[in-house]
Design a protein around this motif. Structure first.
Motif, PDB file in Angstrom:
ATOM      1  N   GLY A 246      11.930  13.722   2.267  1.00 36.32           N
ATOM      2  CA  GLY A 246      12.379  12.914   1.141  1.00 36.32           C
ATOM      3  C   GLY A 246      11.264  12.714   0.137  1.00 36.32           C
ATOM      4  O   GLY A 246      10.438  13.612  -0.069  1.00 36.32           O
ATOM      5  N   LYS A 247      11.203  11.534  -0.453  1.00 36.21           N
ATOM      6  CA  LYS A 247      10.208  11.262  -1.494  1.00 36.21           C
ATOM      7  C   LYS A 247       8.794  11.318  -0.933  1.00 36.21           C
ATOM      8  O   LYS A 247       8.559  11.051   0.251  1.00 36.21           O
ATOM      9  CB  LYS A 247      10.482   9.924  -2.157  1.00 36.21           C
ATOM     10  CG  LYS A 247      10.419   8.721  -1.238  1.00 36.21           C
ATOM     11  CD  LYS A 247      10.874   7.445  -1.948  1.00 36.21           C
ATOM     12  CE  LYS A 247      12.352   7.487  -2.253  1.00 36.21           C
ATOM     13  NZ  LYS A 247      12.867   6.193  -2.798  1.00 36.21           N
ATOM     14  N   ARG A 248       7.871  11.685  -1.808  1.00 36.39           N
ATOM     15  CA  ARG A 248       6.498  11.893  -1.352  1.00 36.39           C
ATOM     16  C   ARG A 248       5.799  10.590  -0.986  1.00 36.39           C
ATOM     17  O   ARG A 248       5.043  10.528  -0.020  1.00 36.39           O
ATOM     18  CB  ARG A 248       5.707  12.628  -2.430  1.00 36.39           C
ATOM     19  CG  ARG A 248       4.276  12.940  -2.021  1.00 36.39           C
ATOM     20  CD  ARG A 248       3.672  14.062  -2.833  1.00 36.39           C
ATOM     21  NE  ARG A 248       2.288  14.313  -2.448  1.00 36.39           N
ATOM     22  CZ  ARG A 248       1.915  14.994  -1.363  1.00 36.39           C
ATOM     23  NH1 ARG A 248       2.835  15.482  -0.557  1.00 36.39           N
ATOM     24  NH2 ARG A 248       0.648  15.191  -1.104  1.00 36.39           N
ATOM     25  N   LYS A 249       6.043   9.516  -1.737  1.00 35.02           N
ATOM     26  CA  LYS A 249       5.371   8.256  -1.484  1.00 35.02           C
ATOM     27  C   LYS A 249       6.224   7.347  -0.606  1.00 35.02           C
ATOM     28  O   LYS A 249       7.435   7.216  -0.813  1.00 35.02           O
ATOM     29  CB  LYS A 249       5.052   7.549  -2.800  1.00 35.02           C
ATOM     30  CG  LYS A 249       4.037   8.310  -3.676  1.00 35.02           C
ATOM     31  CD  LYS A 249       2.688   8.446  -2.970  1.00 35.02           C
ATOM     32  CE  LYS A 249       1.676   9.150  -3.871  1.00 35.02           C
ATOM     33  NZ  LYS A 249       0.376   9.346  -3.162  1.00 35.02           N
ATOM     34  N   VAL A 250       5.594   6.713   0.358  1.00 33.78           N
ATOM     35  CA  VAL A 250       6.283   5.820   1.286  1.00 33.78           C
ATOM     36  C   VAL A 250       5.664   4.430   1.187  1.00 33.78           C
ATOM     37  O   VAL A 250       4.466   4.254   1.446  1.00 33.78           O
ATOM     38  CB  VAL A 250       6.201   6.327   2.733  1.00 33.78           C
ATOM     39  CG1 VAL A 250       6.863   5.345   3.704  1.00 33.78           C
ATOM     40  CG2 VAL A 250       6.850   7.702   2.864  1.00 33.78           C
TER      41      VAL A 250
ATOM     42  N   MET B 220       0.849  -1.197   0.000  1.00 32.16           N
ATOM     43  CA  MET B 220       0.000   0.000   0.000  1.00 32.16           C
ATOM     44  C   MET B 220       0.878   1.239   0.000  1.00 32.16           C
ATOM     45  O   MET B 220       1.895   1.301   0.681  1.00 32.16           O
ATOM     46  CB  MET B 220      -0.914  -0.002   1.226  1.00 32.16           C
ATOM     47  CG  MET B 220      -1.845   1.199   1.305  1.00 32.16           C
ATOM     48  SD  MET B 220      -2.971   1.064   2.711  1.00 32.16           S
ATOM     49  CE  MET B 220      -3.799   2.653   2.614  1.00 32.16           C
ATOM     50  N   LEU B 221       0.478   2.260  -0.764  1.00 38.06           N
ATOM     51  CA  LEU B 221       1.202   3.524  -0.813  1.00 38.06           C
ATOM     52  C   LEU B 221       0.558   4.545   0.110  1.00 38.06           C
ATOM     53  O   LEU B 221      -0.663   4.685   0.149  1.00 38.06           O
ATOM     54  CB  LEU B 221       1.193   4.075  -2.240  1.00 38.06           C
ATOM     55  CG  LEU B 221       2.121   3.445  -3.274  1.00 38.06           C
ATOM     56  CD1 LEU B 221       1.795   3.996  -4.651  1.00 38.06           C
ATOM     57  CD2 LEU B 221       3.572   3.722  -2.933  1.00 38.06           C
ATOM     58  N   VAL B 222       1.375   5.260   0.865  1.00 36.94           N
ATOM     59  CA  VAL B 222       0.902   6.411   1.631  1.00 36.94           C
ATOM     60  C   VAL B 222       1.858   7.562   1.348  1.00 36.94           C
ATOM     61  O   VAL B 222       3.003   7.352   0.956  1.00 36.94           O
ATOM     62  CB  VAL B 222       0.837   6.130   3.152  1.00 36.94           C
ATOM     63  CG1 VAL B 222      -0.093   4.976   3.448  1.00 36.94           C
ATOM     64  CG2 VAL B 222       2.221   5.861   3.718  1.00 36.94           C
ATOM     65  N   SER B 223       1.420   8.772   1.558  1.00 41.75           N
ATOM     66  CA  SER B 223       2.311   9.914   1.366  1.00 41.75           C
ATOM     67  C   SER B 223       3.103  10.170   2.636  1.00 41.75           C
ATOM     68  O   SER B 223       2.702   9.755   3.737  1.00 41.75           O
ATOM     69  CB  SER B 223       1.509  11.156   0.979  1.00 41.75           C
ATOM     70  OG  SER B 223       0.846  11.686   2.111  1.00 41.75           O
ATOM     71  N   ASN B 224       4.226  10.858   2.497  1.00 40.89           N
ATOM     72  CA  ASN B 224       5.024  11.199   3.679  1.00 40.89           C
ATOM     73  C   ASN B 224       4.249  12.110   4.627  1.00 40.89           C
ATOM     74  O   ASN B 224       4.456  12.068   5.842  1.00 40.89           O
ATOM     75  CB  ASN B 224       6.366  11.820   3.282  1.00 40.89           C
ATOM     76  CG  ASN B 224       6.225  13.036   2.383  1.00 40.89           C
ATOM     77  OD1 ASN B 224       5.126  13.412   1.977  1.00 40.89           O
ATOM     78  ND2 ASN B 224       7.349  13.661   2.063  1.00 40.89           N
ATOM     79  N   ILE B 225       3.330  12.882   4.086  1.00 46.88           N
ATOM     80  CA  ILE B 225       2.519  13.765   4.934  1.00 46.88           C
ATOM     81  C   ILE B 225       1.449  12.964   5.672  1.00 46.88           C
ATOM     82  O   ILE B 225       1.145  13.241   6.847  1.00 46.88           O
ATOM     83  CB  ILE B 225       1.887  14.896   4.101  1.00 46.88           C
ATOM     84  CG1 ILE B 225       2.977  15.725   3.424  1.00 46.88           C
ATOM     85  CG2 ILE B 225       1.020  15.785   4.982  1.00 46.88           C
ATOM     86  CD1 ILE B 225       4.036  16.299   4.370  1.00 46.88           C
ATOM     87  N   GLN B 226       0.877  11.962   5.026  1.00 46.73           N
ATOM     88  CA  GLN B 226      -0.081  11.085   5.718  1.00 46.73           C
ATOM     89  C   GLN B 226       0.580  10.381   6.901  1.00 46.73           C
ATOM     90  O   GLN B 226      -0.008  10.267   7.976  1.00 46.73           O
ATOM     91  CB  GLN B 226      -0.629  10.037   4.744  1.00 46.73           C
ATOM     92  CG  GLN B 226      -1.684  10.535   3.792  1.00 46.73           C
ATOM     93  CD  GLN B 226      -2.117   9.435   2.834  1.00 46.73           C
ATOM     94  OE1 GLN B 226      -1.325   8.950   2.032  1.00 46.73           O
ATOM     95  NE2 GLN B 226      -3.373   9.028   2.925  1.00 46.73           N
ATOM     96  N   LEU B 227       1.805   9.920   6.684  1.00 45.25           N
ATOM     97  CA  LEU B 227       2.541   9.259   7.762  1.00 45.25           C
ATOM     98  C   LEU B 227       2.819  10.241   8.884  1.00 45.25           C
ATOM     99  O   LEU B 227       2.667   9.920  10.068  1.00 45.25           O
ATOM    100  CB  LEU B 227       3.845   8.670   7.218  1.00 45.25           C
ATOM    101  CG  LEU B 227       4.764   7.980   8.220  1.00 45.25           C
ATOM    102  CD1 LEU B 227       4.025   6.900   9.015  1.00 45.25           C
ATOM    103  CD2 LEU B 227       5.981   7.385   7.515  1.00 45.25           C
ATOM    104  N   LEU B 228       3.217  11.453   8.528  1.00 50.67           N
ATOM    105  CA  LEU B 228       3.466  12.496   9.530  1.00 50.67           C
ATOM    106  C   LEU B 228       2.204  12.797  10.331  1.00 50.67           C
ATOM    107  O   LEU B 228       2.252  12.920  11.569  1.00 50.67           O
ATOM    108  CB  LEU B 228       3.974  13.761   8.842  1.00 50.67           C
ATOM    109  CG  LEU B 228       4.212  14.986   9.734  1.00 50.67           C
ATOM    110  CD1 LEU B 228       5.319  14.707  10.747  1.00 50.67           C
ATOM    111  CD2 LEU B 228       4.538  16.206   8.890  1.00 50.67           C
ATOM    112  N   GLU B 229       1.088  12.914   9.654  1.00 47.42           N
ATOM    113  CA  GLU B 229      -0.165  13.231  10.340  1.00 47.42           C
ATOM    114  C   GLU B 229      -0.560  12.127  11.318  1.00 47.42           C
ATOM    115  O   GLU B 229      -1.038  12.404  12.424  1.00 47.42           O
ATOM    116  CB  GLU B 229      -1.271  13.463   9.311  1.00 47.42           C
ATOM    117  CG  GLU B 229      -1.112  14.766   8.548  1.00 47.42           C
ATOM    118  CD  GLU B 229      -2.099  14.909   7.399  1.00 47.42           C
ATOM    119  OE1 GLU B 229      -2.761  13.898   7.051  1.00 47.42           O
ATOM    120  OE2 GLU B 229      -2.209  16.027   6.853  1.00 47.42           O
TER     121      GLU B 229
END
Length: 253
Positions: free
Chosen positions: A33-37, A1-10
């Motif tokens: 770093g990269k947007r997708k994690v 599954m892909l999440v954004s670095n901002i979603q992870l931060l939130e």
């Protein structure tokens, strides 16, 4: 599954609530770093060795307890710090770091995880009326012999602790603070606690233990703070369904 670095931060911020804690460093996304994690590496400290391991398994992000930009350190990006940051930027890796918010989290934090591993019950802040207390107190149900506690710490943390003994041959009440929390031994002793556990020891700590007659255990800064970030990573993997790999870089301190 892909999440954004901002979603992870939130997710991390909503869980750990860094805005509630006064700390010695910034908590959150320290290096973008990269947007997708898709793959996250967790570890205790953002050392060069941890970064290199993350690169070797193609991680998109690193989550640690000990990150960068500490209060009173030089702000200059030179030497070792420059190499670490350059490596992260070169490989487009996100670095997230949470210090005191991870220590004190009620279920995933370093203090909570150590209590769980040791079987401590009736947990409460040692600093009364402070919900953000970094030092906790509790008890061993039925009590525990001081030598047995040494053995338990050794087995759980994979490290033999330093033990400064007291007169009591049965430990019922205990206080603890993972990492460099040796200064709180004074408060624990004043409260009549039987034993105090932390990661590090200072010269004066031993005198306090002897003169205040409290069992003292220094079980290692790294060893006592290994399990919070590991538990946090497991929570993230379950919540976001991304791959999370815990990497333990050996550190005897």
């Amino acid at each position: 599954m892909l999440v954004s670095n901002i979603q992870l931060l939130e997710l991390l911020n909503s869980l750990l609530k860094p805005e509630m804690v006064r700390d010695y460093c910034p908590n959150g996304l320290q290096i973008e770093g990269k947007r997708k994690v898709t793959k996250l590496v967790t570890g205790v400290t953002a050392s060069q060795a941890l970064i290199d391991q993350a690169i070797s398994i193609n991680a998109d992000a690193i989550l640690v307890h000990h990150g960068y930009f500490w209060k009173n350190e030089s702000p200059c990006i030179t030497g070792m710090k420059r190499k670490r940051i350059h490596t992260l930027l070169q490989h487009n890796i996100n670095l997230y770091a949470y210090h005191l918010p991870l220590d004190i989290h009620s279920s995933l934090g370093n203090n909570a995880q150590l209590a769980k591993l040791l079987g401590i019950v009736d947990i409460a802040p040692l600093e009364k009326n402070n919900p953000q207390s970094v030092v906790m107190e509790g008890r061993f149900e039925g009590g525990i012999h001081p030598t047995r506690l040494t053995e338990l710490l050794s087995n759980v943390l994979i490290k033999t602790p330093l033990h400064e003994p007291a007169r009591k041959t049965k430990i019922e009440t205990v206080a603890w603070c993972t990492g460099g929390g040796q200064g709180y031994i004074d408060l624990a002793a004043e409260r009549g606690i039987d034993a105090y556990i932390t990661g590090e020891v200072s010269e004066q700590t031993i005198h306090t233990a002897r003169e205040m007659d409290i069992h003292f255990y220094a079980a290692g800064h790294h060893a006592t703070e290994r399990y919070g970030v590991k538990a946090l990573g497991e929570y993230i993997q379950q919540k976001l369904e991304i791959e999370v790999v815990f990497v333990d870089i050996d550190n005897p301190a």
